[in-house]
Design an enzyme around this catalytic site. Structure first.
Site, PDB file in Angstrom:
ATOM      1  N   LYS A   3     -33.661  25.279 -58.601  1.00 32.26           N
ATOM      2  CA  LYS A   3     -32.733  26.609 -58.506  1.00 32.26           C
ATOM      3  C   LYS A   3     -33.895  27.588 -58.092  1.00 32.26           C
ATOM      4  CE  LYS A   3     -28.517  28.873 -59.090  1.00 32.26           C
ATOM      5  NZ  LYS A   3     -27.425  28.475 -58.678  1.00 32.26           N
ATOM      6  N   ASP A   5     -26.001  31.674 -53.888  1.00 32.03           N
ATOM      7  CA  ASP A   5     -25.624  32.068 -55.594  1.00 32.03           C
ATOM      8  C   ASP A   5     -25.391  33.510 -55.383  1.00 32.03           C
ATOM      9  OD1 ASP A   5     -25.535  30.623 -58.191  1.00 32.03           O
ATOM     10  OD2 ASP A   5     -26.687  32.632 -58.479  1.00 32.03           O
TER      11      ASP A   5
HETATM   12  P1  NDP Z   1     -21.537  36.724 -55.936  1.00 27.33           P
HETATM   13  O1  NDP Z   1     -22.827  37.724 -55.702  1.00 27.33           O
HETATM   14  O2  NDP Z   1     -20.422  36.572 -54.688  1.00 27.33           O
HETATM   15  O3  NDP Z   1     -20.469  37.724 -56.788  1.00 27.33           O
HETATM   16  C1  NDP Z   1     -20.809  37.758 -58.218  1.00 27.33           C
HETATM   17  C2  NDP Z   1     -19.865  38.599 -58.871  1.00 27.33           C
HETATM   18  O4  NDP Z   1     -20.195  38.866 -60.427  1.00 27.33           O
HETATM   19  C3  NDP Z   1     -19.440  40.142 -58.519  1.00 27.33           C
HETATM   20  O5  NDP Z   1     -18.235  40.294 -58.605  1.00 27.33           O
HETATM   21  C4  NDP Z   1     -20.478  40.889 -59.368  1.00 27.33           C
HETATM   22  O6  NDP Z   1     -20.413  42.243 -59.447  1.00 27.33           O
HETATM   23  C5  NDP Z   1     -20.463  40.031 -60.566  1.00 27.33           C
HETATM   24  N1  NDP Z   1     -21.807  40.142 -61.382  1.00 27.33           N
HETATM   25  C6  NDP Z   1     -22.619  39.717 -60.949  1.00 27.33           C
HETATM   26  N2  NDP Z   1     -23.582  39.882 -62.001  1.00 27.33           N
HETATM   27  C7  NDP Z   1     -22.913  40.654 -62.943  1.00 27.33           C
HETATM   28  C8  NDP Z   1     -23.390  41.350 -64.351  1.00 27.33           C
HETATM   29  N3  NDP Z   1     -24.459  41.223 -64.710  1.00 27.33           N
HETATM   30  N4  NDP Z   1     -22.429  42.113 -64.840  1.00 27.33           N
HETATM   31  C9  NDP Z   1     -21.116  41.898 -64.417  1.00 27.33           C
HETATM   32  N5  NDP Z   1     -20.949  41.544 -63.306  1.00 27.33           N
HETATM   33  C10 NDP Z   1     -21.510  40.650 -62.470  1.00 27.33           C
HETATM   34  O7  NDP Z   1     -21.962  35.528 -56.778  1.00 27.33           O
HETATM   35  P2  NDP Z   1     -21.133  34.281 -56.632  1.00 27.33           P
HETATM   36  O8  NDP Z   1     -19.514  34.480 -56.710  1.00 27.33           O
HETATM   37  O9  NDP Z   1     -21.427  33.478 -55.805  1.00 27.33           O
HETATM   38  O10 NDP Z   1     -21.506  33.604 -58.186  1.00 27.33           O
HETATM   39  C11 NDP Z   1     -20.772  33.819 -59.349  1.00 27.33           C
HETATM   40  C12 NDP Z   1     -21.212  32.885 -60.568  1.00 27.33           C
HETATM   41  O11 NDP Z   1     -20.836  31.588 -60.020  1.00 27.33           O
HETATM   42  C13 NDP Z   1     -22.689  32.680 -60.891  1.00 27.33           C
HETATM   43  O12 NDP Z   1     -22.712  32.396 -62.017  1.00 27.33           O
HETATM   44  C14 NDP Z   1     -23.219  31.644 -59.974  1.00 27.33           C
HETATM   45  O13 NDP Z   1     -24.273  31.239 -60.475  1.00 27.33           O
HETATM   46  C15 NDP Z   1     -21.959  30.760 -60.132  1.00 27.33           C
HETATM   47  N6  NDP Z   1     -21.776  29.519 -59.059  1.00 27.33           N
HETATM   48  C16 NDP Z   1     -21.860  29.880 -57.883  1.00 27.33           C
HETATM   49  C17 NDP Z   1     -21.869  28.860 -56.820  1.00 27.33           C
HETATM   50  C18 NDP Z   1     -21.549  29.360 -55.448  1.00 27.33           C
HETATM   51  O14 NDP Z   1     -21.354  28.433 -54.741  1.00 27.33           O
HETATM   52  N7  NDP Z   1     -21.557  30.426 -54.924  1.00 27.33           N
HETATM   53  C19 NDP Z   1     -21.776  27.801 -57.169  1.00 27.33           C
HETATM   54  C20 NDP Z   1     -21.640  27.442 -58.750  1.00 27.33           C
HETATM   55  C21 NDP Z   1     -22.026  28.293 -59.619  1.00 27.33           C
HETATM   56  P3  NDP Z   1     -21.195  43.285 -59.012  1.00 27.33           P
HETATM   57  O15 NDP Z   1     -20.830  43.090 -57.432  1.00 27.33           O
HETATM   58  O16 NDP Z   1     -20.815  44.422 -59.493  1.00 27.33           O
HETATM   59  O17 NDP Z   1     -22.498  42.937 -59.219  1.00 27.33           O
END
Ligand code: NDP
Length: 446
Positions: free
Chosen positions: A127, A167
């Protein structure tokens, strides 16, 4: 309480990695399940498989200098932690978020090893990321940052070495800038070096949707194992990024109603069921904040600072970030009658939350199983790149569905075999660990 044979490993991990609390948490959660598998395979203990898994094969930390639109110089920190390559090249996403630190990247890389093993694909685990905050940055600033980041990272990558993806904060736009810089420096059009690419230049259909879709499919399987259907269920999905949006879409396709989602500012509640097209327009096209959703849709409300887990539901999918669902939130969900929880995000539930769900008999799908659809489809993208082929959406989605169904059965079966029926945490940890451990034993002390 940890198994007495395992406690010393864990204490040593804490001592060697001071202050990396998320890494400690991820290690503890895995090793906590491994007592029965070590009893069955003494060779894993002799070969110190757990100790080796807890020490990444390589950890890279580098400076990322870049210039903003006003001409000011910024310095960020870049990371890539290559945890284990027993099953294939290191594989795992890049995260751009101000909270990124070595401990966060290490926890994510550690989880990734087991997740990738569960997919049955030839993938090791790693990662990376940076403490760069993309929020409010212009497109040119994002490009300059990505170019600087890749100028250092490229030397560690390769389709047979290390293959990053997206991510939090890294989507297809960032992957495009990273790929462009890699191609320029190496003078190689090496499609398989990054996944999550645009469809016009080596990307695969369904990769964008895969993590969210896969989490919904895993949820469907957990319910099916209890003789229930998603059809007619009320769901809540935290986050509104890549994973959340496509989890919502697939849950709705399965007949569920998703009434709430969130971002770091607050919660949107839409009792009629979220309109995914509107959500996608706001988040993916306009790159806007979630409060816009409520401004444009009758009946929907946006509550700043609200806690999404207070919304009553049958099914909850945490899809935002680590430790976003606490023991207290779990107690609220249980009180409100939740019957299944699947982690779209990585380690979004605290250990107290996990314990509460398991004790209450809630079907609980841990991230390393429930969100493995993203990396599995990345492997399908690599497969298409290697064979210069291009599959249809339907074919790729079918493959994803088979993979998620297989992961569910593997975890379910393994939990039963090791004396914890219905416990997907135990099933996922043991099944993932066994695959990696057997390969490590076979390859000797490397
Ligand atoms: P994005 O950046 O597309 O979206 C993240 C979302 O989570 C946004 O709505 C964001 O809100 C919110 N968020 C992020 N950090 C925080 C925080 N500290 N507190 C509150 N809300 C938060 O990321 P992904 O959807 O790609 O990833 C989301 C999760 O899924 C992560 O844990 C990632 O590791 C996991 N994941 C992702 C994969 C992928 O293919 N993308 C694969 C497997 C797991 P805001 O815009 O306000 O920050």
């Amino acid at each position: 309480m940890l198994d007495e044979k395992i406690e010393p490993f864990y204490d040593e991990v804490v001592r060697r990695n001071p202050g990396e609390v998320e890494f400690h948490q991820a290690v503890r959660e895995v090793v906590d399940s491994l007592g029965p598998v070590l009893a069955k395979h003494p060779r894993f203990t002799e070969r110190k498989i757990i100790e080796r898994l807890c020490e990444p094969e390589r950890q890279i930390i580098f400076r990322v200098p870049w210039i903003d639109d006003a001409g000011e110089v910024h310095i960020n920190r870049g990371f890539r932690v290559e945890v284990n390559s027993a099953l294939g090249p290191y594989k795992g996403g890049l995260r751009f978020h101000p909270s990124v630190s070595l401990g966060i990247v290490k926890f994510l890389g550690f989880e990734q090893v087991f997740k990738n093993a569960l997919t049955g694909m030839p993938l090791g685990g790693g990662k990376g990321g940076s403490d760069f905050d993309p929020k409010g940055r212009s497109d040119d600033e994002i490009m300059r940052f990505c170019q600087s980041f890749m100028t250092e990272l490229y030397r560690h990558l390769g389709e047979y070495t290390d293959v990053p993806a997206g991510d939090i904060g890294v989507g297809s736009r960032e992957i495009g800038y990273l790929f462009g810089q890699y191609k320029r420096i190496t003078n190689r059009y090496e499609s398989g070096v990054l996944t999550g690419k645009g469809l016009e230049w080596g990307g695969a259909l369904v990769r964008t949707e895969a993590t969210g879709y896969g989490t919904a499919m895993f949820t469907r399987e957990m319910l099916a194992a209890r003789g229930e259907l998603l059809d007619g269920k009320t769901c809540v999905v935290s986050g509104s990024g890549n994973v959340a949006i496509y989890a919502i879409e697939k849950l709705e396709q399965f007949g569920a109603t998703v009434v709430a989602c969130s971002d770091s500012d607050g919660v949107v509640y839409d009792p009629k069921g979220l309109d995914v097209d509107l959500l996608r327009q706001i988040k993916e096209v306009e790159r806007g904040r979630l409060d816009r959703y409520a401004q444009r849709r009758d009946y929907a409300t946006h509550s700043r600072g609200a806690n999404i887990w207070e919304t009553p539901c049958d099914i909850a999918l945490p899809c935002a970030t680590q430790n976003e669902l606490t023991g207290r939130d779990a107690a609220t969900l249980i009180r409100n009658g939740v019957s299944a929880v699947a982690e779209g995000a990585n380690m979004p539930t605290t250990p107290e939350g996990v314990r509460a769900f398991l004790d209450a008999g809630v079907a609980f799908g841990p991230g390393k199983a429930a969100n493995a659809g993203g990396v599995a489809t990345s492997a399908l993208e690599m497969q298409q790149n290697a064979s210069r082929d291009r599959w249809t959406f339907e074919h790729t989605e079918e493959r994803l569905d088979e993979i998620m169904t297989d992961i569910h059965s593997l975890c379910h079966r393994t939990a039963e075999e090791f004396g914890s029926p219905g416990n997907y945490v135990v099933g996922a940890n043991i099944a993932g660990f066994q695959r990696v451990a057997h390969a490590m034993v076979a390859m000797g002390l490397v």
